[in-house]
Design a protein around this motif. Structure first.
Motif, mmCIF file in Angstrom:
data_model
loop_
_atom_site.group_PDB
_atom_site.id
_atom_site.type_symbol
_atom_site.label_atom_id
_atom_site.label_comp_id
_atom_site.label_asym_id
_atom_site.label_seq_id
_atom_site.Cartn_x
_atom_site.Cartn_y
_atom_site.Cartn_z
ATOM 1 N N LEU A 131 43.579 45.092 37.845
ATOM 2 C CA LEU A 131 43.426 44.253 39.043
ATOM 3 C C LEU A 131 44.468 43.131 39.081
ATOM 4 N N LEU A 144 48.029 44.586 39.463
ATOM 5 C CA LEU A 144 48.239 45.016 40.846
ATOM 6 C C LEU A 144 48.670 43.822 41.702
ATOM 7 N N ASP A 152 36.812 42.856 31.931
ATOM 8 C CA ASP A 152 37.405 43.770 32.899
ATOM 9 C C ASP A 152 36.272 44.674 33.361
ATOM 10 N N ALA A 206 29.900 45.902 37.169
ATOM 11 C CA ALA A 206 31.050 45.066 37.526
ATOM 12 C C ALA A 206 30.821 44.314 38.834
ATOM 13 N N ALA A 248 38.446 53.415 39.798
ATOM 14 C CA ALA A 248 38.732 53.275 41.223
ATOM 15 C C ALA A 248 40.088 53.898 41.561
ATOM 16 N N GLY A 303 43.338 53.319 38.973
ATOM 17 C CA GLY A 303 44.254 53.407 37.849
ATOM 18 C C GLY A 303 45.642 53.155 38.401
HETATM 19 O O1 DL6 Z 1 42.875 48.307 41.849
HETATM 20 C C1 DL6 Z 1 43.381 47.904 40.635
HETATM 21 C C2 DL6 Z 1 42.483 48.361 39.523
HETATM 22 C C3 DL6 Z 1 42.219 49.842 39.546
HETATM 23 O O2 DL6 Z 1 43.419 50.537 39.390
HETATM 24 C C4 DL6 Z 1 41.260 50.219 38.429
HETATM 25 O O3 DL6 Z 1 40.916 51.567 38.533
HETATM 26 C C5 DL6 Z 1 40.018 49.381 38.519
HETATM 27 O O4 DL6 Z 1 39.185 49.612 37.416
HETATM 28 C C6 DL6 Z 1 40.368 47.907 38.584
HETATM 29 N N1 DL6 Z 1 39.156 47.207 38.885
HETATM 30 C C7 DL6 Z 1 38.816 46.077 38.339
HETATM 31 C C8 DL6 Z 1 37.536 45.535 38.834
HETATM 32 N N2 DL6 Z 1 37.274 44.404 38.141
HETATM 33 N N3 DL6 Z 1 36.500 43.600 38.436
HETATM 34 N N4 DL6 Z 1 35.804 42.866 38.665
HETATM 35 O O5 DL6 Z 1 39.500 45.525 37.513
HETATM 36 O O6 DL6 Z 1 41.269 47.659 39.645
#
Ligand code: DL6
Length: 826
Positions: free
Chosen positions: A125, A128, A279, A371, A666, A668
């Motif tokens: 996250l 990103l 996370d 989460a 979600a 990766g």
């Molecule tokens: O969207 C970015 C990233 C995804 O690529 C991962 O699959 C997903 O696990 C991650 N999600 C988180 C959620 N956390 N919280 N709270 O980190 O997002």
């Protein structure tokens, strides 16, 4: 007059040298007799910062003059990594810097190693968010990031002598100053906590609610410049640091009570001192709630302050401002803006709510129940009493409208209510984010589907499907190929005869026609080999493990989590090890030697994840010291996985694993990084793996496992009929339990971990997927022997990755959600 004295910085070698010498003497205060890598790194970084500042000023001036709609990306995490190398590439000045530093008696690569990672995030996250800031800057979008300036980023992971993870604080801020931030001592806002709500009559004679009393701290801004590639512009992330309103209680000091005199200061500063290291896991701690509110309060005050400078009316706010909520962490911005509009600015509820719901959009990053953020109502009432009232009202008005559509369905009302009727009651932040946003997006096609069919299915019935969209994640090709893999970068540029691909990643498809060219394949695979040698050297230097760069490098690096199934990976490694033991000398000749590399942090309180690390390190000990297997298998745990290590690891993979239980990951994003660098992947039918398959071709990816729509049935069956343990898995579990790895005492340590499969119901379907997983590994081995086909697939992998650029994703956000246009830079 001012402008006439502005002399643009030059990037020729002589000018750079002059600047570095000057910064060394005047900023770092060192002389040529008293220099080391750190000092010269700092001086060099300052010269780069000066260059970025020029671009930064140009951009801010252009935004000011053009007064476009602006977008603010609110994220509690930005996992940026190092800045210097990236900035040099963006300024297209790396070669000249290399030469300048060399002329001054230093080596640029050594200087780059001095920089600490800015690790203000946990994993995908936060990374990103950093990729999107890079893309927004590259594309000249008027976008700013807002975040928190944690004094301690994600902890440093140590693997101790017994193979367990331990944690050390990450004090990333250089005591001599961080060259990559500009403290804005003049940009400060007060943030309030606790207190009570009173009724007050305003200037117009209207009765309004007012939040009174309580504690106050100050938020001070630090700006982090984010260079774009191939643009004169430069983006910005504004990070807030908490400070006391008054630094020192003189009265207490004079009374001799030193501790009390600094207590307020310490309390205020504690607020942003540490990043919560979880996370995909919500813990519900009071300090975290305060961090979240502190963050949104400061950011909104700043956004509103800027908006007011344009002398526009409130009704125009949504035409000037878009706010993207990166997960639910900044969701309090919704009731906070409503509060500001009705309590302070005097708007009526409906007018205010119309503005709020046209400003915010929400990205969901997970469907994992553990989460999803919930805050206890009593805690909210204590810390944010007025916000709690507003959330109740938002909920009431929403439920009233909902009820008109779905009459007499109490259960359904309960299910969509922002308030969960548990004991104590909880505020469901994801629901608040949905109700207060105009658009909600998931981060990969499957994930966005699951959001619609599961997580927010009841909301779709009310809002219709258009509010819920998909924007598949993307990564920046600048850091993740151009910078991290210079040899591949050069080969691609030479082959495509242009560097256009760096900002137009679709251009990579031009590599397709070379995929079967033997000479090209040779060059391509030589790049891979050199990158594997680079990683092998790192492993030797840092971990004293010898690995053969000609072996198949099989890598799984990411946060350690049950749903990501590193456990399944190490179980298959044990299976492989036991198989090798059974083979004759002759049979072994046919085997592909493997180096299985793991990396990633576990949340400090996540017991099972920590046991997985212990199992991996224990297996590594045994396997790596077993001379009888002739180096056919090596297992490496790379400690303290972070962005800088990823830059060395990603280009070196033959194979990487993305093997989450279907429907849990979600998207990766490391999957994208590996494939972009010509690594094949072994993955489940989950997250962005699916779209990667569609883009690069199903024949170029190793896929296996249960499909997401089968998971619920299997879980149901396992719950009522027990878990049928796969026979090969049975052998592996027996080997662990009988003490083959670390002896009997250690075996008992792994009891709770093994129980998650047996008595625990195998929620993540390791047993159900094990056979297919082993088959997939066999397919990998068979293909690796066919070097030509492997090379072809590797080239096709890279060539098909255009879609996964952060530029494409950011453009989609700008077009579909923010209604944002790039600015013009002269
Ligand atoms: O969207 C970015 C990233 C995804 O690529 C991962 O699959 C997903 O696990 C991650 N999600 C988180 C959620 N956390 N919280 N709270 O980190 O997002």
């Amino acid at each position: 007059e001012w402008k006439s004295h502005l002399e643009p910085k030059k990037n020729d070698v002589e000018s750079i040298k002059k600047d570095i010498v000057q910064q060394t003497l005047e900023t770092v205060c060192r002389n040529p007799y008293n220099l080391d890598n750190l000092a010269v790194y700092q001086a060099t970084a300052h010269t780069v910062r000066d260059r970025l500042l020029q671009d930064w000023n140009l951009t801010q001036e252009a935004i000011h003059d053009q007064n476009p709609k602006r977008c603010y990306y609110l994220s509690m995490e930005f996992l940026i990594g190092r800045a210097l190398d990236n900035a040099l590439y963006c300024l297209q000045a790396k070669d000249n810097y290399k030469q300048s530093v060399k002329d001054l008696g230093f080596n640029l690569e050594d200087l780059l190693e001095q920089e600490r990672d800015a690790a203000l995030g946990n994993g995908g996250l936060g990374r990103l968010a950093a990729c999107y800031m890079d893309a927004a800057a590259t594309l000249d979008y008027p976008t700013w990031g807002y975040g928190l300036r944690y004094q301690y980023g994600i902890f440093k992971q140590i693997i101790n002598g017994e193979g367990y993870q331990t944690e050390m604080p990450d004090y990333w801020l250089n005591p001599n100053g961080n060259p990559w931030e500009f403290p804005r001592t003049d940009i400060k806002y007060e943030v309030q906590f606790y207190g009570y709500v009173a009724t007050k009559v305003n200037e117009k004679g209207e009765s309004r609610m007012s939040w009174e009393g309580g504690d106050r701290v100050q938020a001070m801004a630090y700006d982090v410049p984010i260079p774009g590639f191939g643009t004169k512009g430069c983006g910005n992330i504004r990070l807030w640091s908490s400070k006391p309103l008054k630094t020192f209680d003189f009265a207490s000091f004079n009374d001799g009570d030193y501790e009390r005199s600094v207590a307020d200061q310490t309390k205020a500063e504690n607020l942003t001192s540490v990043l919560y290291p979880n996370d995909n896991h919500n813990v519900g701690k009071e300090l975290r709630l305060k961090q979240e509110y502190f963050f949104v309060s400061a950011s909104l005050q700043d956004i509103i302050h800027r908006f007011k400078h344009t002398n526009s009316a409130w009704k125009d706010f949504p035409d000037k401002v878009a706010v993207q909520l990166n997960d639910t962490h900044p969701t309090l911005a919704i009731p906070e803006l409503q509060r500001i509009l009705i309590d302070i600015e005097g708007l009526e509820w409906d007018d205010a709510w119309d503005i709020v719901t046209r400003v915010f959009a929400f990205t969901n990053h997970t469907v994992l129940p553990e989460a999803l953020e919930c805050w206890s109502v009593p805690m909210m009432e204590k810390i944010l009493p007025r916000h709690m009232q507003i959330v109740y009202d938002i909920n009431l008005f929403f439920l009233q409208k909902f009820e008109k559509v779905f009459q007499n369905d109490r259960d359904m009302l309960n299910r969509v209510s922002i308030i969960e009727e548990s004991n104590p009651q909880q505020v469901r932040m994801a629901y608040l984010a949905v109700v207060g946003s105009h658009t909600v997006n998931g981060v990969a096609a499957l994930h966005s589907e699951l959001i619609k069919t599961e997580l927010f299915s009841e909301f779709i019935k009310y809002y219709g499907p258009d509010k819920f969209i998909n924007i598949t994640n993307g990564i920046t090709p600048r850091r993740w190929l151009y910078q991290a893999n210079p040899m591949l970068r050069n080969l691609i540029t030479e082959t495509l005869k242009s560097e256009k691909w760096v900002t137009h990643l679709d251009e990579l498809k031009g590599l397709k026609k070379h995929a079967e060219d033997t000479a090209f394949q040779k060059k391509w695979m030589n790049v891979k080999l050199q990158n594997k040698i680079r990683l092998a050297d790192w492993i030797k230097r840092n971990l004293d493990i010898t690995v053969d760069p000609h072996a198949l490098f099989d890598i799984q690096v990411k946060r350690i989590h049950e749903y990501k199934r590193q456990f399944m990976n190490i179980l298959s490694v044990i299976y492989r090890y036991k198989n090798i033991q059974l083979l004759s000398e002759e049979e072994r000749k046919d085997l592909v030697p493997r180096v299985v590399i793991f990396g990633g942090k576990s949340a400090p309180g996540y017991y099972i994840a920590k046991m997985v690390i212990k199992l991996i390190t224990t297996v590594a000990q045994v396997v790596n010291n077993d001379e009888s297997i002739n180096d056919l298998l090596k297992v490496v745990y790379i400690p303290d996985y972070n962005v800088s290590l990823a830059e060395i690891i990603v280009p070196a993979s033959d194979l990487s694993q993305h093997i989450s239980t279907a429907g849990t990951e979600a998207s990766g994003t490391s999957n994208m990084k590996f494939v972009l660098n010509g690594g094949l992947i072994l993955g489940t039918v989950d997250g962005a793996n699916i779209e990667i398959r569609d883009e690069i071709g199903a024949e170029n990816i190793f896929m296996f496992g249960t499909l997401s729509d089968q998971v619920a049935d299997i879980r149901h069956r396992q719950k009522y009929h027990g878990v049928p343990i796969d026979p090969n898995l049975q052998v592996v579990l027996h080997a662990i339990q009988s003490g083959e790895f670390g002896g009997f005492e250690t075996a008992s340590v792994f009891g709770p971990l093994i129980n998650t499969l047996t008595y625990g119901g195998d929620y993540y379907l390791i047993s159900a997927d094990f056979e297919q997983y082993l088959d997939a590994h066999d397919r990998v081995d068979a293909l690796f022997k066919d070097t030509t086909t492997w090379a072809k697939k590797s080239i096709l992998c890279t060539s098909g990755m255009g879609f996964f650029s952060a530029d494409r994703a950011t453009r989609e956000y700008a077009d579909k959600i923010w209604n944002l246009k790039p600015i013009t830079l002269e």
